[in-house]
Design a protein around this motif. Structure first.
Motif, mmCIF file in Angstrom:
data_model
loop_
_atom_site.group_PDB
_atom_site.id
_atom_site.type_symbol
_atom_site.label_atom_id
_atom_site.label_comp_id
_atom_site.label_asym_id
_atom_site.label_seq_id
_atom_site.Cartn_x
_atom_site.Cartn_y
_atom_site.Cartn_z
ATOM 1 N N PRO A 77 11.196 2.954 -5.240
ATOM 2 C CA PRO A 77 10.821 3.474 -6.563
ATOM 3 C C PRO A 77 9.624 2.695 -7.112
ATOM 4 O O PRO A 77 9.639 1.466 -7.159
ATOM 5 C CB PRO A 77 12.076 3.235 -7.410
ATOM 6 N N MET A 78 8.574 3.417 -7.503
ATOM 7 C CA MET A 78 7.357 2.801 -8.009
ATOM 8 C C MET A 78 7.000 3.406 -9.363
ATOM 9 O O MET A 78 7.243 4.603 -9.608
ATOM 10 C CB MET A 78 6.194 3.013 -7.026
ATOM 11 N N ALA A 79 6.427 2.602 -10.233
ATOM 12 C CA ALA A 79 5.988 3.078 -11.541
ATOM 13 C C ALA A 79 4.584 3.667 -11.407
ATOM 14 O O ALA A 79 3.638 2.968 -11.037
ATOM 15 C CB ALA A 79 5.985 1.939 -12.548
ATOM 16 N N VAL A 80 4.434 4.956 -11.679
ATOM 17 C CA VAL A 80 3.142 5.643 -11.574
ATOM 18 C C VAL A 80 2.883 6.366 -12.890
ATOM 19 O O VAL A 80 3.607 7.308 -13.246
ATOM 20 C CB VAL A 80 3.137 6.650 -10.403
ATOM 21 N N ASN A 81 1.860 5.908 -13.614
ATOM 22 C CA ASN A 81 1.504 6.508 -14.901
ATOM 23 C C ASN A 81 2.706 6.600 -15.836
ATOM 24 O O ASN A 81 2.947 7.634 -16.489
ATOM 25 C CB ASN A 81 0.896 7.908 -14.696
ATOM 26 N N GLY A 82 3.488 5.545 -15.887
ATOM 27 C CA GLY A 82 4.632 5.497 -16.786
ATOM 28 C C GLY A 82 5.854 6.231 -16.288
ATOM 29 O O GLY A 82 6.866 6.290 -17.003
ATOM 30 N N GLN A 83 5.774 6.814 -15.076
ATOM 31 C CA GLN A 83 6.900 7.534 -14.510
ATOM 32 C C GLN A 83 7.349 6.865 -13.211
ATOM 33 O O GLN A 83 6.562 6.234 -12.510
ATOM 34 C CB GLN A 83 6.515 8.996 -14.204
ATOM 35 N N VAL A 84 8.640 6.988 -12.910
ATOM 36 C CA VAL A 84 9.177 6.416 -11.674
ATOM 37 C C VAL A 84 9.098 7.458 -10.568
ATOM 38 O O VAL A 84 9.609 8.570 -10.717
ATOM 39 C CB VAL A 84 10.636 5.947 -11.856
ATOM 40 N N GLU A 85 8.417 7.084 -9.472
ATOM 41 C CA GLU A 85 8.304 7.977 -8.321
ATOM 42 C C GLU A 85 8.785 7.245 -7.067
ATOM 43 O O GLU A 85 8.628 6.036 -6.943
ATOM 44 C CB GLU A 85 6.849 8.429 -8.116
ATOM 45 N N ILE A 86 9.366 7.992 -6.162
ATOM 46 C CA ILE A 86 9.782 7.439 -4.878
ATOM 47 C C ILE A 86 8.625 7.617 -3.896
ATOM 48 O O ILE A 86 8.248 8.751 -3.573
ATOM 49 C CB ILE A 86 11.044 8.130 -4.334
ATOM 50 N N LEU A 87 8.045 6.506 -3.436
ATOM 51 C CA LEU A 87 6.863 6.561 -2.578
ATOM 52 C C LEU A 87 7.093 5.784 -1.287
ATOM 53 O O LEU A 87 7.826 4.788 -1.275
ATOM 54 C CB LEU A 87 5.651 5.980 -3.311
ATOM 55 N N PRO A 88 6.458 6.218 -0.207
ATOM 56 C CA PRO A 88 6.536 5.462 1.055
ATOM 57 C C PRO A 88 5.587 4.268 0.995
ATOM 58 O O PRO A 88 4.362 4.427 1.051
ATOM 59 C CB PRO A 88 6.092 6.487 2.114
ATOM 60 N N MET A 89 6.149 3.085 0.911
ATOM 61 C CA MET A 89 5.351 1.878 0.710
ATOM 62 C C MET A 89 5.394 0.978 1.943
ATOM 63 O O MET A 89 6.375 0.954 2.688
ATOM 64 C CB MET A 89 5.862 1.099 -0.505
ATOM 65 N N MET A 90 4.301 0.254 2.140
ATOM 66 C CA MET A 90 4.238 -0.730 3.225
ATOM 67 C C MET A 90 3.699 -2.045 2.675
ATOM 68 O O MET A 90 2.701 -2.067 1.957
ATOM 69 C CB MET A 90 3.313 -0.264 4.358
ATOM 70 N N TYR A 91 4.379 -3.145 3.028
ATOM 71 C CA TYR A 91 3.867 -4.463 2.682
ATOM 72 C C TYR A 91 2.787 -4.861 3.681
ATOM 73 O O TYR A 91 2.942 -4.652 4.892
ATOM 74 C CB TYR A 91 4.982 -5.507 2.711
ATOM 75 N N VAL A 133 0.834 -1.186 0.000
ATOM 76 C CA VAL A 133 0.000 0.000 0.000
ATOM 77 C C VAL A 133 0.876 1.246 0.000
ATOM 78 O O VAL A 133 1.905 1.305 0.673
ATOM 79 C CB VAL A 133 -0.947 0.001 1.222
ATOM 80 N N ASN A 134 0.460 2.223 -0.798
ATOM 81 C CA ASN A 134 1.121 3.520 -0.839
ATOM 82 C C ASN A 134 0.619 4.341 0.342
ATOM 83 O O ASN A 134 -0.557 4.718 0.407
ATOM 84 C CB ASN A 134 0.807 4.212 -2.163
ATOM 85 N N MET A 135 1.500 4.636 1.295
ATOM 86 C CA MET A 135 1.099 5.326 2.516
ATOM 87 C C MET A 135 1.115 6.859 2.390
ATOM 88 O O MET A 135 0.775 7.554 3.331
ATOM 89 C CB MET A 135 2.030 4.910 3.658
ATOM 90 N N LYS A 136 1.480 7.367 1.214
ATOM 91 C CA LYS A 136 1.603 8.817 1.053
ATOM 92 C C LYS A 136 0.296 9.565 1.324
ATOM 93 O O LYS A 136 0.312 10.609 2.016
ATOM 94 C CB LYS A 136 2.129 9.159 -0.341
ATOM 95 N N PRO A 137 -0.859 9.114 0.811
ATOM 96 C CA PRO A 137 -2.092 9.851 1.087
ATOM 97 C C PRO A 137 -2.393 9.978 2.580
ATOM 98 O O PRO A 137 -2.790 11.051 3.044
ATOM 99 C CB PRO A 137 -3.165 9.022 0.366
ATOM 100 N N ILE A 138 -2.197 8.895 3.329
ATOM 101 C CA ILE A 138 -2.461 8.944 4.765
ATOM 102 C C ILE A 138 -1.423 9.813 5.461
ATOM 103 O O ILE A 138 -1.749 10.582 6.380
ATOM 104 C CB ILE A 138 -2.467 7.522 5.363
ATOM 105 N N MET A 139 -0.175 9.717 5.038
ATOM 106 C CA MET A 139 0.876 10.529 5.651
ATOM 107 C C MET A 139 0.624 12.014 5.394
ATOM 108 O O MET A 139 0.833 12.857 6.280
ATOM 109 C CB MET A 139 2.241 10.103 5.118
ATOM 110 N N ASP A 140 0.158 12.346 4.193
ATOM 111 C CA ASP A 140 -0.152 13.752 3.879
ATOM 112 C C ASP A 140 -1.327 14.233 4.723
ATOM 113 O O ASP A 140 -1.306 15.356 5.255
ATOM 114 C CB ASP A 140 -0.471 13.900 2.394
#
Length: 404
Positions: free
Chosen positions: A354-368, A207-214
């Motif tokens: 690093p995660m692929a988002v809409n064809g672009q590489v973004e650095i996201l805070p991820m949790m397994y 899960v991408n935790m960025k929305p909750i962190m923001d």
């Protein structure tokens, strides 16, 4: 007047207990409602208090003995203080006063009362056998009293911090053997039973935790000011799990013999690590709780677990469990079922990747995320769907508010 001191009335789910610690010995003065004994059961530690001012005359059940509900463990003399106890108390007072006088003269540090006061017989014996001075041992018992474990732990301290050379050969390996607590034995039995008696399987997602962190960064100050509680991540997971359980009732069910029990309520257990072992207090009716109530409930349970104050009623029941190994740095794990529940959610460390988002590489805070489940009741489709639902609710928190 002689009075019987009895073990507390144990709950129906507790067959017996073990005398863990006697905080007072025969002849020692005891104040009314002062804790004199701890009884450890499979789930909690129960305290036995003095019925009045007086002394313990006879200890019937010693440390390590098994006791039943309402069984007599000691005899108590109300209002009586033995001559020996009074003499020791006077001597202790004199020693403390003498130490204070010497300190004023600048000759020596203050000697604490717990260092000069008489210790329990078992502790005195351990100190005598090891040749360790009571003043050198850090007491972890109530009121700073020294326990047998404190003496044993002092013996195993590294040689670099010892004030005298160790009388062992260089390179000798030291072992320490201590009995398991009843709680740890019970936890071990339940975990082993879960692996042997269930068809346990684990599915994973991230899960991408960025929305909750923001969201948390934006509203944490206002949230704490309004509700008096810190906004953490656990409340989001509890609320997301509750919503996902509504959509997948089998994950909220349990197996009783050959029957499936579908629960119409949502009682979520939150695994908490304590010095005595892993405990799982339960948040009741999480579908009716707001975020502040969830946060305050978890923090209250954590404090009670730390102080050994969790009761049977705090840990009874539960339809689903969440465990967070991420607090200790775990990146990925397979949690074991908390039977008779049929599923458990494992949270882990948040790590930028690093995660692929809409064809672009973004650095996201991820949790397994890991969901272990009993395949006898929950099919793979339901398990995966449940975990995906939690992922979606966490990545778009507005779904929780809009009930989408």
């Amino acid at each position: 007047m002689a009075t019987e001191i009895k073990a507390p009335v144990f709950p129906e789910s507790v067959a017996d207990g073990t005398i863990a610690t006697w905080h007072k010995q025969p002849g020692e003065a005891v104040a009314r409602d002062e804790v004199i004994c701890d009884i450890e059961t499979d789930k909690v530690v129960l305290e036995v208090v003095a019925p009045a001012d007086g002394t313990i005359s006879v200890i019937i059940k010693n440390e390590g003995d098994t006791v039943l509900s309402s069984e007599v463990i000691a005899q108590f003399e109300e209002g009586a203080v033995s001559g020996a106890a009074a003499t020791e108390a006077v001597q202790s007072e004199a020693q403390v006063e003498q130490a204070a006088a010497v300190t004023e003269a600048g000759a020596a540090p203050v000697v604490e009362r717990t260092q000069v006061a008489d210790q329990a017989p078992a502790v005195r014996k351990a100190l005598s056998e090891t040749g360790i001075a009571a003043s050198d041992v850090d007491g972890t018992g109530r009121g700073g009293r020294i326990t047998k474990e404190d003496v044993a732990n002092h013996q195993t301290k590294p040689a670099a911090v010892a004030t005298t050379p160790l009388s062992v050969a260089v390179g000798e390996r030291i072992e320490k053997r201590v009995p398991m607590t009843r709680l740890r034995k019970r936890v071990a039995e339940r975990l082993l039973a879960a692996t042997q008696n269930t068809a346990m399987l684990t599915t994973f997602n991230e899960v991408n935790m960025k929305p909750i962190m923001d969201m948390r960064a934006q509203f944490k100050d206002a949230f704490e000011k309004r509700h008096g509680a810190r906004l953490g991540f656990m409340s989001f997971f509890v609320k997301a799990a509750t919503e996902a359980l509504k959509r997948y009732p089998a994950v909220n069910a349990s197996i009783d013999g050959e029957d499936i029990v579908y629960h119409g309520f949502y009682d979520i257990g939150v695994a908490v690590s304590s010095e005595r072992g892993l405990v799982v207090p339960v948040l009741r009716d999480t579908d009716r709780m707001n975020y502040a109530e969830v946060e305050n409930g978890i923090r209250a349970y954590a404090a009670k677990a730390r102080d050994g104050k969790l009761g049977i009623e705090d840990m009874t029941g539960g339809t689903f469990t969440i465990t967070n190994g991420g607090t200790f740095g775990s990146l990925l794990s397979t949690p074991i079922l908390n039977t008779p529940q049929t599923a458990i959610l494992g949270m882990h460390k948040i790590q930028e990747r690093p995660m692929a988002v809409n064809g672009q590489v973004e650095i996201l805070p991820m949790m397994y995320l890991a969901l272990s489940y009993d395949h006898r009741l929950i099919d793979g489709k339901e398990a995966v769907g449940f975990l995906v639902a939690i992922k979606e609710l966490l990545e778009e928190p507005a779904r929780l508010i809009l009930d989408l």
